[in-house]
Design a protein around this motif. Structure first.
Motif, PDB file in Angstrom:
ATOM      1  N   GLY A  36     -46.663  28.466  11.508  1.00  0.00           N
ATOM      2  CA  GLY A  36     -47.256  28.695  12.828  1.00  0.00           C
ATOM      3  C   GLY A  36     -48.420  27.546  12.904  1.00  0.00           C
ATOM      4  N   TRP A  37     -48.340  27.433  14.343  1.00  0.00           N
ATOM      5  CA  TRP A  37     -49.473  26.567  14.792  1.00  0.00           C
ATOM      6  C   TRP A  37     -50.663  27.288  15.297  1.00  0.00           C
ATOM      7  CZ3 TRP A  37     -49.963  21.426  13.366  1.00  0.00           C
ATOM      8  CH2 TRP A  37     -48.974  20.824  13.262  1.00  0.00           C
ATOM      9  N   PHE A  38     -51.818  26.914  14.976  1.00  0.00           N
ATOM     10  CA  PHE A  38     -52.957  27.567  15.419  1.00  0.00           C
ATOM     11  C   PHE A  38     -53.795  26.401  16.009  1.00  0.00           C
ATOM     12  CE2 PHE A  38     -51.685  32.028  14.101  1.00  0.00           C
ATOM     13  CZ  PHE A  38     -50.761  31.624  13.289  1.00  0.00           C
ATOM     14  N   ARG A  39     -55.058  27.057  16.734  1.00  0.00           N
ATOM     15  CA  ARG A  39     -56.026  26.056  16.979  1.00  0.00           C
ATOM     16  C   ARG A  39     -57.467  26.818  17.187  1.00  0.00           C
ATOM     17  NH1 ARG A  39     -53.974  25.396  23.413  1.00  0.00           N
ATOM     18  NH2 ARG A  39     -54.477  27.163  24.231  1.00  0.00           N
ATOM     19  N   GLY A  48     -53.584  31.763  17.759  1.00  0.00           N
ATOM     20  CA  GLY A  48     -52.007  31.559  17.483  1.00  0.00           C
ATOM     21  C   GLY A  48     -51.377  30.829  18.717  1.00  0.00           C
ATOM     22  N   VAL A  49     -50.897  30.018  18.358  1.00  0.00           N
ATOM     23  CA  VAL A  49     -50.163  28.897  19.525  1.00  0.00           C
ATOM     24  C   VAL A  49     -48.699  28.904  19.597  1.00  0.00           C
ATOM     25  CG1 VAL A  49     -49.967  26.654  20.497  1.00  0.00           C
ATOM     26  CG2 VAL A  49     -52.183  27.319  19.593  1.00  0.00           C
ATOM     27  N   ALA A  50     -48.164  29.120  18.362  1.00  0.00           N
ATOM     28  CA  ALA A  50     -46.579  28.952  18.283  1.00  0.00           C
ATOM     29  C   ALA A  50     -46.218  29.082  16.794  1.00  0.00           C
ATOM     30  CB  ALA A  50     -45.984  27.599  19.108  1.00  0.00           C
ATOM     31  N   ALA A  51     -44.970  29.675  16.574  1.00  0.00           N
ATOM     32  CA  ALA A  51     -44.439  29.765  15.460  1.00  0.00           C
ATOM     33  C   ALA A  51     -43.006  29.717  15.526  1.00  0.00           C
ATOM     34  CB  ALA A  51     -44.954  31.138  14.854  1.00  0.00           C
ATOM     35  N   ILE A  52     -42.419  29.462  14.139  1.00  0.00           N
ATOM     36  CA  ILE A  52     -41.014  29.440  14.102  1.00  0.00           C
ATOM     37  C   ILE A  52     -40.600  29.622  12.859  1.00  0.00           C
ATOM     38  CG2 ILE A  52     -41.367  26.761  13.286  1.00  0.00           C
ATOM     39  CD1 ILE A  52     -38.667  26.471  14.709  1.00  0.00           C
ATOM     40  N   TRP A  53     -39.307  30.615  12.786  1.00  0.00           N
ATOM     41  CA  TRP A  53     -38.927  31.007  11.567  1.00  0.00           C
ATOM     42  C   TRP A  53     -38.128  29.843  10.965  1.00  0.00           C
ATOM     43  CZ3 TRP A  53     -33.873  34.669  11.455  1.00  0.00           C
ATOM     44  CH2 TRP A  53     -33.587  34.916  10.250  1.00  0.00           C
ATOM     45  N   ILE A  54     -38.426  29.453   9.713  1.00  0.00           N
ATOM     46  CA  ILE A  54     -37.725  28.356   9.131  1.00  0.00           C
ATOM     47  C   ILE A  54     -36.271  28.724   8.870  1.00  0.00           C
ATOM     48  CG2 ILE A  54     -37.730  26.945   6.935  1.00  0.00           C
ATOM     49  CD1 ILE A  54     -39.771  26.631   8.945  1.00  0.00           C
ATOM     50  N   GLY A  55     -35.841  29.883   8.687  1.00  0.00           N
ATOM     51  CA  GLY A  55     -34.386  30.442   8.488  1.00  0.00           C
ATOM     52  C   GLY A  55     -33.698  30.197   9.553  1.00  0.00           C
ATOM     53  N   ALA A  62     -47.422  31.534  22.255  1.00  0.00           N
ATOM     54  CA  ALA A  62     -48.711  32.366  23.161  1.00  0.00           C
ATOM     55  C   ALA A  62     -48.339  32.116  24.602  1.00  0.00           C
ATOM     56  CB  ALA A  62     -50.139  31.823  22.800  1.00  0.00           C
ATOM     57  N   ASP A  63     -48.928  33.125  25.466  1.00  0.00           N
ATOM     58  CA  ASP A  63     -48.685  33.055  26.837  1.00  0.00           C
ATOM     59  C   ASP A  63     -49.329  31.641  27.308  1.00  0.00           C
ATOM     60  OD1 ASP A  63     -48.897  36.527  27.460  1.00  0.00           O
ATOM     61  OD2 ASP A  63     -47.351  35.394  26.995  1.00  0.00           O
ATOM     62  N   SER A  64     -50.419  31.141  26.814  1.00  0.00           N
ATOM     63  CA  SER A  64     -51.019  30.287  27.486  1.00  0.00           C
ATOM     64  C   SER A  64     -50.393  28.828  27.281  1.00  0.00           C
ATOM     65  CB  SER A  64     -52.600  30.271  26.657  1.00  0.00           C
ATOM     66  OG  SER A  64     -52.328  29.882  25.278  1.00  0.00           O
ATOM     67  N   VAL A  65     -49.332  28.599  26.569  1.00  0.00           N
ATOM     68  CA  VAL A  65     -48.573  27.651  26.236  1.00  0.00           C
ATOM     69  C   VAL A  65     -47.071  27.403  26.495  1.00  0.00           C
ATOM     70  CG1 VAL A  65     -50.358  26.790  24.371  1.00  0.00           C
ATOM     71  CG2 VAL A  65     -48.158  27.909  23.610  1.00  0.00           C
ATOM     72  N   LYS A  66     -46.702  28.691  26.910  1.00  0.00           N
ATOM     73  CA  LYS A  66     -45.410  28.711  27.218  1.00  0.00           C
ATOM     74  C   LYS A  66     -44.804  27.794  28.313  1.00  0.00           C
ATOM     75  CE  LYS A  66     -44.302  33.724  25.763  1.00  0.00           C
ATOM     76  NZ  LYS A  66     -44.250  35.172  26.133  1.00  0.00           N
ATOM     77  N   GLY A  67     -43.653  27.146  28.172  1.00  0.00           N
ATOM     78  CA  GLY A  67     -43.273  26.301  29.059  1.00  0.00           C
ATOM     79  C   GLY A  67     -44.033  24.930  28.973  1.00  0.00           C
ATOM     80  N   ARG A  68     -44.923  24.735  28.193  1.00  0.00           N
ATOM     81  CA  ARG A  68     -45.798  23.652  28.082  1.00  0.00           C
ATOM     82  C   ARG A  68     -45.516  22.958  26.541  1.00  0.00           C
ATOM     83  NH1 ARG A  68     -50.918  22.815  28.271  1.00  0.00           N
ATOM     84  NH2 ARG A  68     -51.519  25.108  27.670  1.00  0.00           N
ATOM     85  N   PHE A  69     -45.388  23.762  25.516  1.00  0.00           N
ATOM     86  CA  PHE A  69     -45.249  23.624  24.132  1.00  0.00           C
ATOM     87  C   PHE A  69     -44.240  24.128  23.532  1.00  0.00           C
ATOM     88  CE2 PHE A  69     -50.153  23.610  23.034  1.00  0.00           C
ATOM     89  CZ  PHE A  69     -50.498  22.824  24.043  1.00  0.00           C
ATOM     90  N   CYS A 104     -42.210  36.422  11.672  1.00  0.00           N
ATOM     91  CA  CYS A 104     -43.421  35.838  12.321  1.00  0.00           C
ATOM     92  C   CYS A 104     -44.169  36.596  13.238  1.00  0.00           C
ATOM     93  CB  CYS A 104     -42.691  34.675  12.903  1.00  0.00           C
ATOM     94  SG  CYS A 104     -41.451  33.729  11.968  1.00  0.00           S
ATOM     95  N   GLY A 105     -45.174  35.858  13.660  1.00  0.00           N
ATOM     96  CA  GLY A 105     -46.306  36.397  14.375  1.00  0.00           C
ATOM     97  C   GLY A 105     -47.137  35.328  14.885  1.00  0.00           C
ATOM     98  N   LEU A 106     -48.081  35.664  15.469  1.00  0.00           N
ATOM     99  CA  LEU A 106     -49.235  34.724  16.097  1.00  0.00           C
ATOM    100  C   LEU A 106     -50.548  35.340  15.606  1.00  0.00           C
ATOM    101  CD1 LEU A 106     -47.955  33.475  19.620  1.00  0.00           C
ATOM    102  CD2 LEU A 106     -47.779  32.324  17.199  1.00  0.00           C
ATOM    103  N   ARG A 107     -50.616  35.894  14.474  1.00  0.00           N
ATOM    104  CA  ARG A 107     -52.152  36.498  14.118  1.00  0.00           C
ATOM    105  C   ARG A 107     -52.629  35.740  13.010  1.00  0.00           C
ATOM    106  NH1 ARG A 107     -50.706  43.170  13.962  1.00  0.00           N
ATOM    107  NH2 ARG A 107     -50.415  43.269  16.005  1.00  0.00           N
ATOM    108  N   PRO A 108     -53.525  34.807  13.288  1.00  0.00           N
ATOM    109  CA  PRO A 108     -54.076  34.015  12.325  1.00  0.00           C
ATOM    110  C   PRO A 108     -54.558  34.582  10.827  1.00  0.00           C
ATOM    111  CG  PRO A 108     -55.448  33.719  14.098  1.00  0.00           C
ATOM    112  CD  PRO A 108     -54.367  34.940  14.474  1.00  0.00           C
ATOM    113  N   GLY A 109     -54.817  35.763  10.767  1.00  0.00           N
ATOM    114  CA  GLY A 109     -55.225  36.501   9.429  1.00  0.00           C
ATOM    115  C   GLY A 109     -53.963  36.633   8.669  1.00  0.00           C
TER     116      GLY A 109
END
Length: 124
Positions: A36-39, A48-55, A62-69, A104-109
């Protein structure tokens, strides 16, 4: 010992683009993991910004970056990328990558962070 190295940050004007990279050592990079990418901006909590399942390659944004990242991976290089386009001043932050077991998810914790991050600064 797990090693994570983020790179690719810099200073750009609004509307510009950057591509961040995250290289992960050894067995930490595996098909049962998510990257995951976080900022974190000064005075704010890490988000959380974005995440990807390696498999399977499933991606999450995140809604704030959809379509841009766009998050992607290169399994031959143990590397995850974050292509950032149409950057805005509010994207200014230190960017970190972390890992966790699937799902996966976008929760930093829920993620383990081992790198120092890479700074992104977007001017208006």
């Amino acid at each position: 010992q797990v090693q994570v190295a983020e790179s690719g940050g810099g200073s750009v004007q609004a509307g510009g683009s950057l591509r961040l990279s995250c290289v992960v050592s050894g067995r930490t990079y595996s098909t049962n993991k998510c990257m995951g990418w976080f900022r974190q901006a000064p005075g704010k909590e890490r988000e959380g910004v974005a995440a990807i399942w390696i498999g399977g390659g499933t991606t999450y944004y995140a809604d704030s970056v959809k379509g841009r990242f766009t998050v992607s991976r290169d399994n031959d290089k143990n590397t995850v990328y974050l292509q950032m386009s149409s950057l805005k001043p509010e994207d200014t932050a230190m960017y970190y990558c972390g890992y966790k077991y699937y799902p996966c998810g976008l929760r930093p914790g829920e993620y383990d962070f081992r790198g120092r991050g890479t700074q992104v600064a977007v001017s208006s």
